[in-house]
Design a protein around this motif. Structure first.
Motif, PDB file in Angstrom:
ATOM      1  N   ILE A  75     -25.855  19.797   0.578  1.00  0.00           N
ATOM      2  CA  ILE A  75     -24.534  20.421   0.753  1.00  0.00           C
ATOM      3  C   ILE A  75     -23.831  20.641  -0.576  1.00  0.00           C
ATOM      4  O   ILE A  75     -23.276  21.705  -0.833  1.00  0.00           O
ATOM      5  CB  ILE A  75     -23.648  19.567   1.690  1.00  0.00           C
ATOM      6  CG1 ILE A  75     -24.228  19.563   3.088  1.00  0.00           C
ATOM      7  CG2 ILE A  75     -22.221  20.117   1.731  1.00  0.00           C
ATOM      8  CD1 ILE A  75     -23.467  18.711   4.076  1.00  0.00           C
ATOM      9  N   LEU A  76     -23.856  19.641  -1.430  1.00  0.00           N
ATOM     10  CA  LEU A  76     -23.036  19.728  -2.639  1.00  0.00           C
ATOM     11  C   LEU A  76     -23.856  19.845  -3.918  1.00  0.00           C
ATOM     12  O   LEU A  76     -23.334  19.619  -5.010  1.00  0.00           O
ATOM     13  CB  LEU A  76     -22.110  18.506  -2.716  1.00  0.00           C
ATOM     14  CG  LEU A  76     -20.944  18.512  -1.722  1.00  0.00           C
ATOM     15  CD1 LEU A  76     -20.291  17.158  -1.650  1.00  0.00           C
ATOM     16  CD2 LEU A  76     -19.913  19.559  -2.102  1.00  0.00           C
ATOM     17  N   LYS A  77     -25.127  20.196  -3.781  1.00  0.00           N
ATOM     18  CA  LYS A  77     -25.974  20.097  -4.973  1.00  0.00           C
ATOM     19  C   LYS A  77     -25.532  21.044  -6.087  1.00  0.00           C
ATOM     20  O   LYS A  77     -25.819  20.799  -7.247  1.00  0.00           O
ATOM     21  CB  LYS A  77     -27.440  20.312  -4.603  1.00  0.00           C
ATOM     22  CG  LYS A  77     -27.763  21.701  -4.117  1.00  0.00           C
ATOM     23  CD  LYS A  77     -29.242  21.803  -3.786  1.00  0.00           C
ATOM     24  CE  LYS A  77     -29.503  23.142  -3.138  1.00  0.00           C
ATOM     25  NZ  LYS A  77     -30.763  23.202  -2.420  1.00  0.00           N
ATOM     26  N   HIS A  78     -24.825  22.121  -5.747  1.00  0.00           N
ATOM     27  CA  HIS A  78     -24.397  23.055  -6.797  1.00  0.00           C
ATOM     28  C   HIS A  78     -22.982  22.770  -7.294  1.00  0.00           C
ATOM     29  O   HIS A  78     -22.442  23.526  -8.081  1.00  0.00           O
ATOM     30  CB  HIS A  78     -24.449  24.488  -6.279  1.00  0.00           C
ATOM     31  CG  HIS A  78     -25.835  24.906  -5.884  1.00  0.00           C
ATOM     32  ND1 HIS A  78     -26.888  24.853  -6.771  1.00  0.00           N
ATOM     33  CD2 HIS A  78     -26.342  25.346  -4.709  1.00  0.00           C
ATOM     34  CE1 HIS A  78     -27.989  25.254  -6.147  1.00  0.00           C
ATOM     35  NE2 HIS A  78     -27.680  25.544  -4.900  1.00  0.00           N
ATOM     36  N   GLU A  79     -22.367  21.724  -6.806  1.00  0.00           N
ATOM     37  CA  GLU A  79     -20.949  21.521  -7.091  1.00  0.00           C
ATOM     38  C   GLU A  79     -20.701  20.404  -8.096  1.00  0.00           C
ATOM     39  O   GLU A  79     -19.634  19.801  -8.110  1.00  0.00           O
ATOM     40  CB  GLU A  79     -20.188  21.218  -5.798  1.00  0.00           C
ATOM     41  CG  GLU A  79     -20.342  22.263  -4.731  1.00  0.00           C
ATOM     42  CD  GLU A  79     -19.576  23.534  -5.054  1.00  0.00           C
ATOM     43  OE1 GLU A  79     -18.775  23.518  -6.008  1.00  0.00           O
ATOM     44  OE2 GLU A  79     -19.804  24.546  -4.372  1.00  0.00           O
ATOM     45  N   MET A  80     -21.697  20.111  -8.905  1.00  0.00           N
ATOM     46  CA  MET A  80     -21.563  19.006  -9.843  1.00  0.00           C
ATOM     47  C   MET A  80     -20.253  19.019 -10.637  1.00  0.00           C
ATOM     48  O   MET A  80     -19.566  18.018 -10.775  1.00  0.00           O
ATOM     49  CB  MET A  80     -22.764  19.044 -10.789  1.00  0.00           C
ATOM     50  CG  MET A  80     -22.674  18.116 -11.956  1.00  0.00           C
ATOM     51  SD  MET A  80     -22.590  16.416 -11.429  1.00  0.00           S
ATOM     52  CE  MET A  80     -24.291  15.977 -11.512  1.00  0.00           C
ATOM     53  N   LYS A  81     -19.886  20.196 -11.113  1.00  0.00           N
ATOM     54  CA  LYS A  81     -18.763  20.264 -12.054  1.00  0.00           C
ATOM     55  C   LYS A  81     -17.457  19.718 -11.501  1.00  0.00           C
ATOM     56  O   LYS A  81     -16.658  19.175 -12.244  1.00  0.00           O
ATOM     57  CB  LYS A  81     -18.539  21.711 -12.486  1.00  0.00           C
ATOM     58  CG  LYS A  81     -19.389  22.119 -13.657  1.00  0.00           C
ATOM     59  CD  LYS A  81     -18.944  23.470 -14.145  1.00  0.00           C
ATOM     60  CE  LYS A  81     -19.770  23.913 -15.330  1.00  0.00           C
ATOM     61  NZ  LYS A  81     -19.348  25.258 -15.746  1.00  0.00           N
ATOM     62  N   VAL A  82     -17.242  19.908 -10.209  1.00  0.00           N
ATOM     63  CA  VAL A  82     -15.948  19.464  -9.685  1.00  0.00           C
ATOM     64  C   VAL A  82     -15.817  17.947  -9.713  1.00  0.00           C
ATOM     65  O   VAL A  82     -14.715  17.425  -9.546  1.00  0.00           O
ATOM     66  CB  VAL A  82     -15.695  19.960  -8.250  1.00  0.00           C
ATOM     67  CG1 VAL A  82     -15.673  21.455  -8.212  1.00  0.00           C
ATOM     68  CG2 VAL A  82     -16.729  19.409  -7.290  1.00  0.00           C
ATOM     69  N   PHE A  83     -16.920  17.259  -9.932  1.00  0.00           N
ATOM     70  CA  PHE A  83     -16.835  15.806  -9.978  1.00  0.00           C
ATOM     71  C   PHE A  83     -16.668  15.272 -11.395  1.00  0.00           C
ATOM     72  O   PHE A  83     -16.671  14.067 -11.610  1.00  0.00           O
ATOM     73  CB  PHE A  83     -18.050  15.177  -9.290  1.00  0.00           C
ATOM     74  CG  PHE A  83     -18.137  15.524  -7.838  1.00  0.00           C
ATOM     75  CD1 PHE A  83     -17.294  14.918  -6.926  1.00  0.00           C
ATOM     76  CD2 PHE A  83     -19.010  16.493  -7.384  1.00  0.00           C
ATOM     77  CE1 PHE A  83     -17.336  15.252  -5.589  1.00  0.00           C
ATOM     78  CE2 PHE A  83     -19.062  16.835  -6.053  1.00  0.00           C
ATOM     79  CZ  PHE A  83     -18.218  16.220  -5.147  1.00  0.00           C
ATOM     80  N   PHE A  84     -16.564  16.177 -12.354  1.00  0.00           N
ATOM     81  CA  PHE A  84     -16.301  15.721 -13.711  1.00  0.00           C
ATOM     82  C   PHE A  84     -14.947  15.012 -13.754  1.00  0.00           C
ATOM     83  O   PHE A  84     -13.990  15.422 -13.107  1.00  0.00           O
ATOM     84  CB  PHE A  84     -16.291  16.901 -14.692  1.00  0.00           C
ATOM     85  CG  PHE A  84     -17.671  17.412 -15.005  1.00  0.00           C
ATOM     86  CD1 PHE A  84     -18.794  16.792 -14.496  1.00  0.00           C
ATOM     87  CD2 PHE A  84     -17.844  18.518 -15.823  1.00  0.00           C
ATOM     88  CE1 PHE A  84     -20.073  17.262 -14.776  1.00  0.00           C
ATOM     89  CE2 PHE A  84     -19.114  18.990 -16.104  1.00  0.00           C
ATOM     90  CZ  PHE A  84     -20.231  18.370 -15.580  1.00  0.00           C
ATOM     91  N   VAL A  85     -14.917  13.954 -14.529  1.00  0.00           N
ATOM     92  CA  VAL A  85     -13.723  13.114 -14.563  1.00  0.00           C
ATOM     93  C   VAL A  85     -12.645  13.759 -15.423  1.00  0.00           C
ATOM     94  O   VAL A  85     -12.934  14.285 -16.492  1.00  0.00           O
ATOM     95  CB  VAL A  85     -14.110  11.738 -15.135  1.00  0.00           C
ATOM     96  CG1 VAL A  85     -12.892  10.905 -15.429  1.00  0.00           C
ATOM     97  CG2 VAL A  85     -15.039  11.024 -14.169  1.00  0.00           C
ATOM     98  N   LYS A  86     -11.415  13.719 -14.913  1.00  0.00           N
ATOM     99  CA  LYS A  86     -10.300  14.217 -15.716  1.00  0.00           C
ATOM    100  C   LYS A  86      -9.618  13.041 -16.397  1.00  0.00           C
ATOM    101  O   LYS A  86      -9.531  11.953 -15.829  1.00  0.00           O
ATOM    102  CB  LYS A  86      -9.295  14.943 -14.819  1.00  0.00           C
ATOM    103  CG  LYS A  86      -9.846  16.231 -14.269  1.00  0.00           C
ATOM    104  CD  LYS A  86      -8.751  16.995 -13.553  1.00  0.00           C
ATOM    105  CE  LYS A  86      -9.366  18.100 -12.728  1.00  0.00           C
ATOM    106  NZ  LYS A  86      -8.937  18.049 -11.340  1.00  0.00           N
ATOM    107  N   TYR A  87      -9.092  13.321 -17.571  1.00  0.00           N
ATOM    108  CA  TYR A  87      -8.516  12.244 -18.366  1.00  0.00           C
ATOM    109  C   TYR A  87      -7.438  11.487 -17.599  1.00  0.00           C
ATOM    110  O   TYR A  87      -7.314  10.276 -17.709  1.00  0.00           O
ATOM    111  CB  TYR A  87      -7.952  12.829 -19.663  1.00  0.00           C
ATOM    112  CG  TYR A  87      -7.529  11.780 -20.643  1.00  0.00           C
ATOM    113  CD1 TYR A  87      -8.470  11.050 -21.353  1.00  0.00           C
ATOM    114  CD2 TYR A  87      -6.186  11.504 -20.849  1.00  0.00           C
ATOM    115  CE1 TYR A  87      -8.092  10.082 -22.244  1.00  0.00           C
ATOM    116  CE2 TYR A  87      -5.794  10.534 -21.747  1.00  0.00           C
ATOM    117  CZ  TYR A  87      -6.745   9.823 -22.442  1.00  0.00           C
ATOM    118  OH  TYR A  87      -6.363   8.850 -23.312  1.00  0.00           O
TER     119      TYR A  87
END
Lengths: 461, 957
Positions: free
Chosen positions: B315-327
């Motif tokens: 389901i989410l394999k292409h959505e890696m970027k949205v899980f990048f941590v924000k400061y």
């Protein structure tokens, strides 16, 4: 379901306490009361109402007074779960012993905040103390046995008022109940305006994370369409925008506008969510947005896009360490939109290390200041036109330290406001139909405004 | 002085209020009630004003009425008699022409939890459930749930449940939603009732109401829908189609509940269906949108996404970027995002992920940095192509010399060595440089493992290991075990120089340590080295199984259950509801609907056997219970706990082996097992199990690497012990008593019934004394003291031989193990079942009663060996009528093993005879009350069925 709801001030004193279920904090034993009698202040606690304070106290001790930063918004203390949110220095906590729907509890807590704000403004200790009777009345209405009930302020305000309801006729009463339980719980009937008017605000916040080399690590726009409607009767509305899916479909169908702007003029929306007035099944099947709007201001939709975003500014950082006691920082910002448009309220925040002893700043435009308390250089520019660039350079003196920990180099962040939608969203139409009253779509005065603001707009350095 | 002042101030205050409450002016009255409520909120006792406040109830002013009701809800329970005064007004209000007042009355009445009032509530409630106004009906629906909470029987007797079911077909969507909510709650406390009789018709009604009711109502309905199991894939698809529009709702809880329904019903759709793919695609965007909600909701969403990603990674394999941590993310959001990033890491996105992780490793929060470093290691293990880059990133991080970063890096590098043997050993030198800065056990153990494993390539390996040996006794067990294994490895690789070192560590481990794990492992190494060094080499330096790439995965059965709980607390805690909800609610285990390949594994394991012997009408235990209990129960792997059922063929093999194994030897000292096992895990057979069974933590998989005992299925013990009898003989002297059978502890007093005191326990016979072994747990919020215990009269006169010794107060959340010696000198009364024991436990809070059943075997006395002549005479003497026969199935013991085992429980073999391939064992036992029991045990060689004949002089009736 929710077993109880408490509101605390920053000291952990209880301002509001409403218990819906016996199971929470029912561990209060007689022994507890006996021992607590030593303190005169708790002498009067020998009744059930106060017995529940055990759960109340547990939260105070473990969360509000905890030394550490809060590690989770959900805490389990002695098999009791506490959900909390904080608004300024007020804590709202929902308590339960069951396997409740956690998302619902948080949504409810936010809603509770909205309702309170709608009734008496800012959520502060003073306002809560002044309105506690009202808050209890609201809690009684919107949370029954821990189950959230209709919490639309529009409906609530028709029968929960601080003035007291006077002499309702039978029709009025049944109108209230049918509205609270009805299918259109957000709007009452019989609204009349001499001038039918509506305002649409497209408010976007553009988020960016960029690497020091200028590579976009992530970028997205989260947007909201906020509507203020002053319309008579029960108008049926239809909202249209340059949604790629709709445009492509209509372009083939011969719609002239759609034909003209198919291709690059339309935008791909990743996802959108709607106010409960919008008919979701209709959107799902036809992708058309139709609804009967609430009266006054509300948020019609939220959306998110990630493709073809116009990034209004680019930040180019250059940080050089000169020896162990000096840093040289140079930051260039470039505006990237039509020269005829003006960006406003521009602010660039350049973090400085904790051991900074002095800063010299030179900037070509605007004002820059080193703020020691915030560990940052703050550079403010009132206005800036499109396709321009500006620069700041600073020398940062450092105190020598033997701290092994490296400086984390927080990213450079930016704030701004621009008069367009960075996602490229355009409102195509908002049609109003009210068959029973004698005004037509053409008689309605409509206003549209676009505002793009910075969300988290960061460039690593 | 202070006391008096407080009192007087309070009484003056109360006095004034009293006057105001009885004033004629409406406004004044209202203000007075407001003051009363204000005092109540800050914790003052204003219960003295009860009659005066109740007097204000009869008013047509809605606001004043509400205030009085609020007061009533808080004080009624403490003053039940006075609360009755309010009943009349309630009943009257329920007939009021104003629907708002009718609803208010029925809502408040349900909140007054006084038994006497509930009777009066029934009639008004019945009327309100059929009220013409939907506002009253929706309030009445919830009131049924309230009443059920106070008096469930009453609700059933009055037929309210049927009325509530009828409301599901109500014309008003909000009434439907509240009826669904109330029914769902009531159904939860009746797990087996068919209360929420969901069928296609009701489902259709719910789906219609779903489009029309409030956001909260939609949540109730979706949560209820999730409990339904569609008949076939077509129905499943049509429900999914009608639920998907909810994914665009602004309320996150509606979205998550819709996701739950879809995730569950998707199980039934064939994967080649076009719609299946469409649905998968539709799920991703709303999940991503949840991440732009407020941080608290983000946290709930992330915990759920963690589950969803494990169940359906696509389901989410292409959505890696949205899980990048924000400061600026709160720390709880950061940690959860990191977890999901690792789960989504793949060859396609690894470069980006690594760059991010490196960034995070320089952040401030220690927990977050550690997790980031560990994540880099996990990436290396998961994506082979990235391993090299990960290792070099880790080396960069080690160069920062930040203490906790270095330690974390070393722990993960050890795992990387396990995954890619002989590839990255060049970095060992860099690691060795940091030896001195390691102060955490896990890092020290990892470093020692590396040195031992690669001893031949490290010139000064002996010096390095020797340096750890100096403070051997101050090290944690983990490090000690590792050091022992490490030095033995070193010795096997470089025998000449290190003889002294190995002597030293073996004597430290065996003689100076009181840790049984360590001692056992030491003895085994010692014995191995002294008898057959070649074999030792094969064992200790055997090739290790590869570690799996996915780590920290949730066990599949649990994952399935948690998927059924998406959006709820269970999905936030990643624990089944039964782990944190008291009482009968949440005990039901939800499961995903069956589809090919899944589902079967969800079956809960059958209880091992009838744990409690059948009730028998006489004092003499009849049937084969005595022996059956011992043989059967003890042999079956203890599946009665939460042990997962066998899933692979490998494990099945393990069980068969177990049948013949000497588990009775191993089991009594369960805590010492892992140690022994571990030493032998390099044996191909058992390492097979390591690879096949433990999907968990790569750290725990290493040969001789301290695995947590809990992660180890009990069946593990078998293969290790099978061929190593003599070793165990040796070990037997050290710390392995051959004990009698002791059943596992069972729950005797749940915390719900014990006002927070939880008691579980079992009975055992240890060196001739019957022991009642209990675990007392304090689940309340206050300290417990003054424990005492008493038994009711019982069949065998069991009585405590001394007082219950709980010396220290039991503070909240603490548990304590107590062993109470018993004698059989107490008063006798026949119980039903025979081995029933009624117990009373007292503490400072209350007296609690419970009953439990003791295994008969604790009553077998040590002097139960009958002389063979006497046996023969007695056996013949007993009339045939007194004999009973039964069979024990699935008992994979030979007669000698069975005999040994039974002897452990004081069932003695008097004689053995072999007739036509059948072993006949003649056995005797004596009960504490002096009754002899004789038995004949027939064992057909190679057959798992034993036949038992039991007889005694006293007639079996």
């Amino acid at each position: 379901m929710i077993g109880g709801l408490f509101i605390y001030n920053h000291k952990g004193e209880v301002l509001i306490s409403r218990v819906y279920r016996d199971d929470i904090g029912y561990v209060a034993q007689r022994s507890f009361m006996v021992t607590s009698c030593i303190k005169p202040a708790t002498l009067f606690n020998v009744n059930l109402f106060v017995c529940r304070r055990n759960a109340v106290d547990a939260f105070r001790v473990n969360v509000i007074h905890a030394r550490q930063q809060v590690r989770s918004p959900v805490t389990n203390i002695a098999r009791t779960s506490f959900f909390h949110v904080k608004r300024s220095n007020i804590w709202l906590a929902a308590v339960t012993k069951q396997n409740v729907n956690a998302a619902m509890v948080f949504e409810f807590l936010y809603k509770m905040c909205d309702v309170m704000t709608a009734y008496f403004g800012k959520i502060s200790e003073e306002n809560i103390k002044n309105n506690f009777v009202l808050i209890y009345e609201l809690l009684d209405e919107i949370l029954d046995f821990g189950y959230p009930q209709n919490s639309e302020t529009g409906a609530l305000k028709t029968f929960i008022t601080q003035q007291g309801i006077k002499g309702q006729t039978k029709e009025e009463q049944s109108q209230i109940t049918s509205q609270v339980t009805g299918q259109i719980g957000w709007r009452r009937e019989g609204i009349k305006y001499r001038r039918n008017e509506l305002f649409l605000d497209v408010l976007e916040s553009v988020n960016l994370l960029m690497s020091p080399q200028g590579q976009v690590l992530s970028a997205h726009v989260s947007g909201r369409v906020v509507m203020k409607s002053y319309l008579s009767g029960m108008p049926e509305c239809k909202f249209g925008m340059n949604d790629k899916i709709v445009i492509d479909k209509q372009g083939k169908g011969g719609d002239l506008y759609a034909f003209c702007c198919s291709g690059k003029q339309s935008i791909a929306i990743d996802d959108c969510t709607f106010h409960q007035c919008v008919r979701l099944s209709k959107f799902d099947s036809e992708r058309s947005i139709s609804f009967i709007p609430p009266d006054g201001e509300y948020e019609l939709m939220r959306y998110r896009t990630t493709k073809d975003i116009i990034l209004p500014f680019r930040v180019i950082p250059l940080v050089r360490e000169v020896g162990r006691t000096k840093l040289e920082v140079k930051v260039v910002i470039k505006s990237n939109f039509k020269p005829s448009l003006l960006a406003q309220k521009i602010e660039v925040r350049i973090p400085t290390p904790l051991n900074t002893s002095g800063v010299q700043v030179i900037c070509m435009k605007g004002k820059a200041k080193y703020k020691a308390s915030e560990n940052a250089i703050v550079w403010k520019i009132k206005r800036m036109a499109g396709m321009k660039e500006s620069q700041i350079s600073a020398e940062i003196e450092l105190l020598p330290t033997n701290d092994k920990k490296k400086w984390a180099r927080p990213p450079i962040s930016m704030n701004f406001e621009v008069p367009f939608a960075p996602s490229g969203l355009k409102v195509r139409y908002l049609k109003v139909f009210e068959s029973k009253l004698n005004y037509s779509d053409h008689d309605v005065i409509k206003w549209v405004r676009y505002i793009g603001r910075s969300g988290i707009y960061e460039t690593r350095c | 002085v202070l006391f008096v002042k407080f009192f007087t101030m309070n009484s003056i205050f109360i006095f004034e209020l009293k006057a105001e409450l009885n004033s004629d002016k409406k406004e004044k009255k209202k203000e007075a009630v407001k003051k009363v409520i204000a005092s109540m909120t800050v914790g003052k006792d204003v219960s003295a004003l009860f009659p005066d406040v109740v007097n204000c109830m009869q008013t047509d002013n809605l606001e004043l009425k509400k205030l009085v009701y609020l007061y009533l809800m808080n004080y009624a329970k403490s003053q039940p008699d006075m609360a009755i005064m309010a009943v009349n007004t309630f009943v009257k209000d329920c007939e009021d022409p104003n629907p708002l007042i009718r609803a208010l009355a029925v809502r408040t009445m349900g909140c007054i939890r006084v038994d006497k009032i509930t009777e009066y509530l029934c009639e008004p409630l019945r009327k309100c459930l059929k009220d013409e106004d939907p506002y009253v009906r929706k309030t009445a629906a919830v009131c049924v749930a309230k009443l059920h909470d106070i008096n469930a029987q009453l609700v059933e007797d009055q037929g309210f449940l049927d009325t509530l079911k009828d409301l599901i077909s109500d014309s008003n969507p909000m009434v439907v939603a509240n009826a669904v909510a109330a029914l769902s709650e009531i159904a939860e406390s009746h797990p087996n009732s068919n209360l929420l009789d969901l069928n296609p018709q009701t489902i259709n009604k719910l789906l219609t109401a779903l489009n029309e009711c409030t956001e909260w109502g939609q949540i109730f309905i979706l949560d209820c829908l999730a409990n339904y199991t569609p008949r076939d894939d077509r129905e499943s698809q049509s429900i999914c189609e009608r639920v998907t529009p909810r994914l665009s709702h602004a309320n996150s809880a509606v979205v998550l509940s819709a996701v739950k329904v879809l995730m569950k019903f998707m199980e039934m759709l064939p994967k080649d269906l076009d719609y299946y793919g469409t649905l998968l695609k539709k799920l991703a965007p709303p999940l991503v949108t949840l991440l732009s909600a407020e941080p608290e909701l983000q946290y709930v969403a992330l915990r759920n996404i963690n589950l969803i990603v494990q169940r359906r990674p696509e389901i989410l394999k292409h959505e890696m970027k949205v899980f990048f941590v924000k400061y600026n993310d709160p720390i709880y959001v950061k940690l959860e995002k990191l977890d999901i990033m690792i789960r989504l890491a793949s060859q396609a996105n690894i470069a980006q992920v690594l760059a991010e992780l490196k960034e995070y490793a320089t952040e401030v929060d220690v927990d977050f940095v550690r997790k980031a470093v560990r994540a880099i290691g996990r990436c290396a293990i998961k994506v082979e192509q990235s391993a090299e880059r990960c290792v070099s990133t880790l080396l960069d991080l080690i160069q920062t010399k930040v203490n906790y970063v270095v330690q974390e890096a070393i722990v993960v590098i050890k795992d990387i060595f396990r995954k890619y043997p002989n590839k990255y050993e060049s970095v060992i030198a860099t690691l060795c440089e940091n030896l001195d800065s390691l102060d955490e056990p896990e890092a020290r153990a990892a470093m020692i493992w590396i040195v031992g494993e690669y001893a031949e390539r490290i010139d000064n390996a002996d010096e390095l290991l020797e340096s750890f040996l100096e403070g051997f006794h101050d090290e944690s067990t983990q490090v000690q075990l590792q050091l022992l294994t490490g030095i033995v490895k070193l010795f096997l690789k470089k025998p000449t120089e290190t003889q002294e070192l190995v002597q030293q560590v073996l004597s430290l481990a065996t003689q100076d340590s009181d840790n049984p794990d360590l001692r056992d492992r030491g003895y085994i190494y010692w014995r191995l080295l002294s008898t057959d060094p070649v074999a030792a080499k094969e064992v200790v330096l055997a090739e290790k199984p590869l570690i799996s790439e996915e780590t920290d995965l949730i066990e599949p059965t649990l994952l399935e259950e948690l998927i059924c709980h998406i959006g709820t607390l269970a999905s936030v805690y990643h624990k089944p509801p039964s782990a944190f909800v008291e009482g009968s609610r949440g005990v039901q285990h939800k499961r995903l609907p069956g589809s090919a390949g899944s589902g079967e594994s969800v079956e809960s394991p059958e209880p091992a056997s009838a744990a409690v012997p059948e009730a028998s009408p006489s004092i003499i235990p009849s049937q084969g219970d005595l022996l059956g209990d011992l043989l059967n129960l003890d042999l079956t792997p203890p599946t009665s706990t939460a042990a997962p059922p066998p899933t692979s063929g490998l494990q099945m093999g393990a069980m068969d082996l177990l049948g013949g194994g000497l588990d009775s030897l191993v089991r009594p000292s369960s805590h010492s097992c892992p140690g022994i096992l571990h030493c032998f895990s390099p044996i191909p057979l058992s390492s097979y199990f390591l690879g096949g069974d433990l999907g968990g933590n790569p750290v725990s998989m290493g040969a001789g690497f301290g695995a947590p005992a809990s992660a180890m299925p009990p069946s593990f013990s078998a293969p290790a012990s099978g061929g190593l009898d003599d070793l165990f003989d040796l070990g037997g002297g050290v710390g392995m008593p051959t004990g009698a059978y002791t059943p596992p502890k069972t729950m005797w007093l749940p915390a719900m019934k014990g006002k927070g005191l939880e008691i579980s326990g079992t009975f055992a016979r240890r060196s001739g004394v019957i022991q009642m072994e209990m675990t007392l747990t304090n689940k309340a919020m206050s300290v417990m003291t003054d424990f005492a215990i008493q038994f009711n009269r019982n069949s065998f006169g069991l009585a405590p031989a001394g007082p219950l010794q709980v010396l220290t107060p039991l503070s909240p959340n603490q548990s304590i193990e107590v062993s109470l010696p018993l004698n059989t000198l107490g008063p006798i009364m026949k119980m039903d079942p025979l081995n029933n024991l009624q117990v009373a436990v007292k503490n400072n809070i209350d007296v609690f009663y419970f009953s439990c059943q003791y295994p008969m075997s604790v009553l077998f006395s040590e002097d139960g060996k009958m002389e063979s002549k006497v046996f023969l005479v007695t056996w013949k003497d007993i009339p045939n009528d007194n004999e009973t026969q039964c069979q024990i199935k699935d008992c994979h013991l030979n007669s000698d093993a069975a005999s040994n085992k039974l002897q452990g429980s004081n069932v003695f073999t008097i004689a053995k005879r072999t007739v036509e391939g059948q072993d006949m064992l003649y056995q005797s036992l004596k009960l504490t009350n002096g009754i002899w029991v004789l038995a004949e045990l027939k064992v057909q060689t190679g057959s798992p069925v034993f036949t038992v004949s039991i007889s005694t002089k006293v007639p079996v009736s």
